[in-house]
Write an enzyme that holds these catalytic residues in place. Sequence first.
Site, PDB file in Angstrom:
ATOM      1  N   HIS A  57     -10.038  -4.795 -13.412  1.00 23.20           N
ATOM      2  CA  HIS A  57      -9.042  -4.424 -12.283  1.00 23.20           C
ATOM      3  C   HIS A  57      -8.674  -3.236 -12.244  1.00 23.20           C
ATOM      4  O   HIS A  57      -8.539  -2.316 -13.058  1.00 23.20           O
ATOM      5  CB  HIS A  57      -7.802  -5.521 -12.516  1.00 23.20           C
ATOM      6  CG  HIS A  57      -8.178  -6.938 -12.827  1.00 23.20           C
ATOM      7  ND1 HIS A  57      -8.601  -7.980 -12.042  1.00 23.20           N
ATOM      8  CD2 HIS A  57      -8.499  -7.418 -14.114  1.00 23.20           C
ATOM      9  CE1 HIS A  57      -8.984  -8.850 -12.579  1.00 23.20           C
ATOM     10  NE2 HIS A  57      -8.826  -8.947 -13.888  1.00 23.20           N
ATOM     11  N   HIS A  70      -2.821  17.640 -17.287  1.00 23.21           N
ATOM     12  CA  HIS A  70      -2.023  18.190 -16.490  1.00 23.21           C
ATOM     13  C   HIS A  70      -2.776  19.616 -16.119  1.00 23.21           C
ATOM     14  O   HIS A  70      -3.086  20.335 -16.920  1.00 23.21           O
ATOM     15  CB  HIS A  70      -0.898  18.602 -17.728  1.00 23.21           C
ATOM     16  CG  HIS A  70       0.458  19.177 -16.849  1.00 23.21           C
ATOM     17  ND1 HIS A  70       0.495  20.127 -16.133  1.00 23.21           N
ATOM     18  CD2 HIS A  70       1.670  18.692 -16.819  1.00 23.21           C
ATOM     19  CE1 HIS A  70       1.660  20.141 -15.524  1.00 23.21           C
ATOM     20  NE2 HIS A  70       2.548  19.051 -16.177  1.00 23.21           N
ATOM     21  N   HIS A 100      -1.910   3.904  -8.189  1.00 21.97           N
ATOM     22  CA  HIS A 100      -0.664   4.184  -7.611  1.00 21.97           C
ATOM     23  C   HIS A 100      -0.673   4.326  -6.142  1.00 21.97           C
ATOM     24  O   HIS A 100      -1.563   4.834  -5.400  1.00 21.97           O
ATOM     25  CB  HIS A 100      -0.404   5.764  -8.054  1.00 21.97           C
ATOM     26  CG  HIS A 100       0.738   6.270  -7.594  1.00 21.97           C
ATOM     27  ND1 HIS A 100       1.893   5.702  -7.272  1.00 21.97           N
ATOM     28  CD2 HIS A 100       0.801   7.644  -6.769  1.00 21.97           C
ATOM     29  CE1 HIS A 100       2.721   6.509  -6.506  1.00 21.97           C
ATOM     30  NE2 HIS A 100       2.103   7.543  -6.108  1.00 21.97           N
ATOM     31  N   HIS A 124       1.609  -2.319   1.392  1.00 22.55           N
ATOM     32  CA  HIS A 124       1.959  -2.726   2.718  1.00 22.55           C
ATOM     33  C   HIS A 124       3.314  -3.503   2.663  1.00 22.55           C
ATOM     34  O   HIS A 124       4.296  -3.546   3.178  1.00 22.55           O
ATOM     35  CB  HIS A 124       1.061  -3.862   3.244  1.00 22.55           C
ATOM     36  CG  HIS A 124       1.032  -4.547   4.364  1.00 22.55           C
ATOM     37  ND1 HIS A 124       1.764  -5.679   4.547  1.00 22.55           N
ATOM     38  CD2 HIS A 124       1.243  -4.190   5.846  1.00 22.55           C
ATOM     39  CE1 HIS A 124       2.001  -6.230   5.949  1.00 22.55           C
ATOM     40  NE2 HIS A 124       1.658  -5.031   6.535  1.00 22.55           N
ATOM     41  N   ASN A 164       5.757   3.101  -1.026  1.00 22.74           N
ATOM     42  CA  ASN A 164       5.431   3.619  -1.998  1.00 22.74           C
ATOM     43  C   ASN A 164       6.682   3.826  -2.800  1.00 22.74           C
ATOM     44  O   ASN A 164       7.656   4.643  -2.671  1.00 22.74           O
ATOM     45  CB  ASN A 164       5.003   5.064  -1.261  1.00 22.74           C
ATOM     46  CG  ASN A 164       4.973   6.279  -2.748  1.00 22.74           C
ATOM     47  OD1 ASN A 164       5.003   5.867  -3.923  1.00 22.74           O
ATOM     48  ND2 ASN A 164       4.389   7.396  -2.439  1.00 22.74           N
ATOM     49  N   CYS A 214       5.759  10.743  -9.764  1.00 23.44           N
ATOM     50  CA  CYS A 214       5.040   9.180  -9.671  1.00 23.44           C
ATOM     51  C   CYS A 214       4.193   8.940 -10.936  1.00 23.44           C
ATOM     52  O   CYS A 214       4.068   7.842 -11.115  1.00 23.44           O
ATOM     53  CB  CYS A 214       4.446   9.046  -8.384  1.00 23.44           C
ATOM     54  SG  CYS A 214       5.236   9.749  -7.218  1.00 23.44           S
TER      55      CYS A 214
END
Lengths: 474, 497
Positions: free
Chosen positions: A341, A247, A345, A374, A378, A168
């Site tokens: 802001h 990573h 994710h 909502h 995802n 993702c």
Amino acid sequence: MDLLCVLSSLLISYLIFKIWKRIDSKRDQNCYILDYQCHKPSDDRMVSTQFSGEIILRNKHMRLNEYKFLLKAIVSSGIGEQTYAPRLFFEGREECPTQQDALSEMEEFYIDTIKKLLERNKLSPSDIDVLVVNVAMLNSTPSLSARIINHYKMREDIKVFNLTAMGCSASVISVDIVKNIFKTYKNKLALVVTSESLSQNWYNGNNRSMILANCLFRSGGCAVLLTNKRCLSGRAMFKLKCLVRTHHGAREDSYNACVQKEDELGRVGIHLDKTLPKAATRAFVDNLKVITPKILPVTELFRFVLSLLLKKLRGNPSKGSTAVAQAAPKAGINFKTGIDHFCIHTGGKAVIDAIGYSLDLSEYDLEPARMTLHRFGNTSASSLWYVLGYMEAKKRLRRGDRVFMISFGAGFKCNSCVWEVVRDLNVGESLGNVWNHCIDQYPPKSIVNPFLEKYGWIREEDDHDTFKIREEAM
Amino acid sequence: MPREQMPEFSSSVKLKYVKLGFQYLVDHFLSLLLIPIMAIIAIELLRMGPEEILNVWKSLHFDLVYLLCSCFFVIFISSVYFISKPRTVYLVDYCCYKPPVSCRVPFATFMEHSRLILNDKPKSVEFQMRILERSGLGEETCLPPAIHYIPPTPTMDEARSEAQMVIFTAMDDLFKKTDLMPKDIDILIVNCSLFSPTPSLSAMVINKYKLRSNIKSFNLSGMGCSAGLISVDLARDLLQVHPNSNAIIVSTEIITPNYYKGNERAMLLPNCLFRMGSAAILMSNHRSDRWRAKYKLSHLVRTHRGADDKSYYCVYEQEDKDGNIGINLSKDLMAIAGEALKANITTIGPLVLPASEQLLFLLSLIGRKIFNPKWKPYIPDFKLAFEHFCIHAGGRAVIDELQKNLQLSGEHVEASRMTLHRFGNTSSSSLWYELSYIESKGRMRRGDRVWQIAFGSGFKCNSAVWKCNRTIKTPKDGPWSDCIDRYPVFIPEVVKL
């Protein structure tokens, strides 16, 4: 003598010219977002909690405990009633997908988004110099990038990269590639296409750790136009300030937190380990350690160091920590001093809550991520852009504001970047914003799942033998 | 590509020498111009005599200030020049994977397996036999252990273990050869076209070798047999931006999950040709590596013909009527490869050809446009630009086609043919096996230029030009060490099975 003077002055002027050119060329190395377009699939692909329940029930391998687990997961996931799923789920074929299903799912996405994006910006496909495509779970020959090039008839000398399996967080990795290319090549236009393929990745077994992935992901995608052309920098929306990748693959527990493998019966699914939240936290903390000095003002860093020293001197451990605090330690530093802001994710309600707690964010800051979860669910790598779209639609983005994007991925990675808003962004201009049609209904008074009542009964159902869910639920 | 048809008298020796003289003149034009100027200056100096020279020197009023300023400016210019030069990208070393003997698939084994698996489809078995007879493959190519089972067991675990076997062995060898510590790797690029599990193969490598957490890793897939050069392109772009970095590229193709189980003819072809192999390459931009690096990257040109529908569909993964997934190779593959090569050459020609060839090409172009369109276009002689050629060992037909188009001799394509014979089509890593062949034969000298050409699905043609940095001694280890003395072998048109 005169000749020497003339030669030296020529030399000096040439040197000054060269130095000025080098300083000037730094301006051409900035990475700007010119525009972006998220994908809103057609309404016939909307999947409600009711329908999600039906799809789950179609899986004949599951027993009561798994049903309970899944329905509970769906109901408390923070996902609403208007998210989207691939077409084959509506035809009942999720257990036997064909490759054509996966390809048509992608085609529907990129034909719609790229066309809108190019039309709005009055660009033609042959203007694109760099194409980076990242779709984690689809691997086809020719690659998805070749399909896009074929469909839009792009140029022969295009620089193209096709990333897969990077989870993702792959959006930020694609932006990283583009940023590096922009530093070497001037006057380029790049297109980053990010999405997720769900058609071929339905798990039809009953291994607990693997069935969760079935319910969490939804369809979505985004195409982003980036450039380092100076003439377009006036029209740009955002400028990249910094990008940090972390990573944790070297650690066994992080690497095994999210693995695609076969279960005991040979069915392929994505195993989400219980240690996933811890792995995510570790990666997040390491990432913050690197990016925080780059984005927060010196005064705040100074204050943080002082407070750390004071804490050490006092020797004061934190008391009364809640479960959330144990999973995500408080950062102790005020991010609002450097960031306006937060684009988080939308991995799930727990992810957003944990980040909100550790960065000490208010509900206002977390609202874009919660509302995206909502409304769209995802959508994996492209979720960040939906969150950005929400902020834009709510007219929160003003010139000079800074947006912090955080994403996680299998492996285990945490990638983040900071964008600076280049000009005031008002809704009137972004005709393609996917939130335009419904932004006024957000935030709704309650995002509690309406089926909490309906599926609440399952918490009481304990008897395996008399379990007759089909009649009850249908 | 149309052939050049010169008139009869061109075959005479005299014209050949004229052409040679012309080439020499044009290529060394600037230095030839300098010779008369230097001669004139030397004559002037001799004429003036030593006292006059001393007078001229004294009259220049060399103040200390002037001297210092001029020295300073000279140093300044040279440092600015060196800083603004694009960083040289070096190929320090590379290792190719040598499969164990237990994985070998001689013709007899392959045909027996084929008969057992496709026992109710004798026509398909015969088709595979015909392909194998004409393929140019030898008896020592290897398939992964999972494919040796009858029927093959292509589970995800087996695919992962094949990936671990081929990638980790190559990387271990590379670390030993270059004395590189895993902690020093800054960039990691893994390309494997047909297998991409989650977490990615790049994450698998990071996990095994405990690489740093701020590593820049990329996992490319789906990009076909030319993905190796795409990875080199990405590594080069990244090395231009990050100073003093090491980049590791892992090029491989994992065969296990991609064995076609159906019986559609065009899709059985990859089963016969693709074999296992991998290569790990270390690239860097450290200035200290310029002594130990093997090659310098001169140019890299990528051409993508995806816009043309025929090219796009020529290598296409699809399901056959029984639902088996396989790769369909179209019959026009050779023609499309030729077209893609032509497009690539158009870009790379001006970068690598000597001035004389470019001038001839330009003149013939002008001639065709202005005087007589019937003149055949002049095909530049690429043998003047390169000493060695590494053509992707995609199959015998590809090598034949390219040999014809570029007018190469048997020795130029020997590396490609012998790699196809010994290792089969190992996809993106085949270029590295070929380079290793040339080195093992002791043919690589300092200053030699190598041209690597690869084709891939989509349809892409990518080529890279390397310049040899130091004369390479015949390696004692490596994939060819035990069999190089047997090569080159004569490969007949048809091997009767």
